[in-house]
Scaffold this motif. Structure first.
Motif, PDB file in Angstrom:
ATOM      1  N   ARG A 101      32.028  36.061  48.733  1.00 21.65           N
ATOM      2  CA  ARG A 101      32.207  36.099  47.286  1.00 21.65           C
ATOM      3  C   ARG A 101      32.210  37.546  46.774  1.00 21.65           C
ATOM      4  N   LYS A 102      31.338  38.377  47.326  1.00 21.12           N
ATOM      5  CA  LYS A 102      31.281  39.776  46.888  1.00 21.12           C
ATOM      6  C   LYS A 102      32.590  40.503  47.184  1.00 21.12           C
ATOM      7  N   ILE A 103      33.197  40.210  48.313  1.00 22.32           N
ATOM      8  CA  ILE A 103      34.462  40.842  48.670  1.00 22.32           C
ATOM      9  C   ILE A 103      35.569  40.399  47.717  1.00 22.32           C
ATOM     10  N   ILE A 104      35.612  39.108  47.418  1.00 26.22           N
ATOM     11  CA  ILE A 104      36.631  38.607  46.490  1.00 26.22           C
ATOM     12  C   ILE A 104      36.464  39.237  45.109  1.00 26.22           C
ATOM     13  N   GLU A 105      35.244  39.275  44.624  1.00 23.89           N
ATOM     14  CA  GLU A 105      34.980  39.841  43.299  1.00 23.89           C
ATOM     15  C   GLU A 105      35.378  41.320  43.245  1.00 23.89           C
ATOM     16  N   ALA A 106      35.182  42.034  44.349  1.00 20.33           N
ATOM     17  CA  ALA A 106      35.514  43.458  44.380  1.00 20.33           C
ATOM     18  C   ALA A 106      37.020  43.689  44.373  1.00 20.33           C
ATOM     19  N   HIS A 107      37.776  42.782  45.004  1.00 22.19           N
ATOM     20  CA  HIS A 107      39.221  42.975  45.116  1.00 22.19           C
ATOM     21  C   HIS A 107      40.011  42.271  44.016  1.00 22.19           C
ATOM     22  N   TYR A 108      39.605  41.052  43.669  1.00 18.93           N
ATOM     23  CA  TYR A 108      40.358  40.252  42.693  1.00 18.93           C
ATOM     24  C   TYR A 108      39.395  39.559  41.721  1.00 18.93           C
ATOM     25  N   PRO A 109      38.805  40.312  40.801  1.00 14.43           N
ATOM     26  CA  PRO A 109      37.830  39.729  39.877  1.00 14.43           C
ATOM     27  C   PRO A 109      38.425  38.685  38.939  1.00 14.43           C
ATOM     28  N   GLU A 110      39.755  38.641  38.843  1.00 16.20           N
ATOM     29  CA  GLU A 110      40.393  37.643  37.985  1.00 16.20           C
ATOM     30  C   GLU A 110      40.581  36.306  38.695  1.00 16.20           C
ATOM     31  N   HIS A 111      40.402  36.269  40.009  1.00 21.30           N
ATOM     32  CA  HIS A 111      40.567  35.035  40.766  1.00 21.30           C
ATOM     33  C   HIS A 111      39.325  34.158  40.624  1.00 21.30           C
ATOM     34  N   GLY A 112      39.527  32.858  40.782  1.00 24.87           N
ATOM     35  CA  GLY A 112      38.409  31.928  40.777  1.00 24.87           C
ATOM     36  C   GLY A 112      37.800  31.796  42.155  1.00 24.87           C
TER      37      GLY A 112
END
Length: 259
Positions: free
Chosen positions: A55-66
């Motif tokens: 989740r931390k990796i996703i938030e860092a790269h694509y904070p607009e994604h769910g």
């Protein structure tokens, strides 16, 4: 609307699998605390920490994604792209020391699964489905197109609990029709189906984080996957899941389940 998945999303999915594996491997076959969730299913620190790392990796790269995760809930699930995470699919297998669990990473676009990763961090096996192909450790693979008769097919399922489910009688008939049956492979069975080693997988009580990664892996390898009524699987229709190696076998299996 094209469902072509950008290469950077596929690359990120591999990074997510790598990050989860780094957390899971040191805890495999170790004495760790097992906690029962509200539905009595088990969870460990390996599940929780692996999902948090992804989740931390996703938030860092694509904070607009769910993100729709099994262990840490949902955020922005109305976004165009939603990452669907199951850090350890098959926790029973994991805590038993059996290498048939997997990390599942799915990506949906407007609710439809468009990319999937099944990663087995102990054996180093990784299946990736997107953009018209499924690969196993980088090599393109296909399902078995030759088995179209249910009577000559193999059937894999999670467990004998299916006999006690609402659709137990239908499942009983399917088991009496196929050539051979195996239980307890979790999502690993769908990975084997995508390589042509398994013909049918039928499961019940599946949540989006259980199946969203499986859909692109199976479909891009030439197989078919739906609910037991033949409806497409999306982010919002959990329940019974049926996967087969080809469309002819799928229709034949649905006929058995509906009869």
């Amino acid at each position: 609307m094209s469902n072509q998945v950008p290469s950077e999303f596929i690359d990120l999915a591999s990074k997510l699998a790598d990050a989860a594996g780094e957390i899971i491997r040191p805890l495999y076959r170790k004495k760790i605390e097992i906690v029962s969730k509200d539905d009595l299913s088990p969870v460990t620190i390996a599940d929780q920490n692996a999902e948090m790392a992804m989740r931390k990796i996703i938030e860092a790269h694509y904070p607009e994604h769910g993100i729709y995760g099994e262990e840490h809930g949902q955020v922005r699930t109305d976004a165009e792209y939603v990452w669907v995470l199951d850090p350890i699919d098959g926790t029973h297998s994991f805590i038993s020391g059996a290498p048939t669990f997997a990390t599942l990473i799915g990506l949906t676009r407007n609710g439809k699964p468009v990319m999937g990763v099944i990663d087995q961090p102990i054996s180093g096996e990784r299946w990736v489905g997107a953009n018209g192909e499924t690969t196993f450790n980088g090599t393109k693979i296909q399902t078995n197109a030759d088995i179209t008769d249910v009577q000559t097919a193999s059937l894999f399922s999670y467990g004998i609990e299916l006999f006690k489910s609402v659709k137990g009688p239908q499942y009983q008939k399917l088991t009496e029709t196929v050539r051979r049956i195996r239980f307890g492979y979790d999502s690993y069975a769908y990975a084997l189906l995508s390589q042509g080693f398994v013909d049918i997988v039928a499961d019940a009580d599946m949540k989006p984080f259980d199946y969203c990664a499986l859909v692109p892996v199976v479909e891009n390898a030439g197989g078919q996957i739906s609910d037991w009524d033949g409806n497409p699987l999306t982010l919002t229709n959990p329940g019974y899941v049926l996967a087969t190696g080809n469309s002819a076998l799928h229709e034949a299996t649905l006929d058995v389940l509906k009869s």
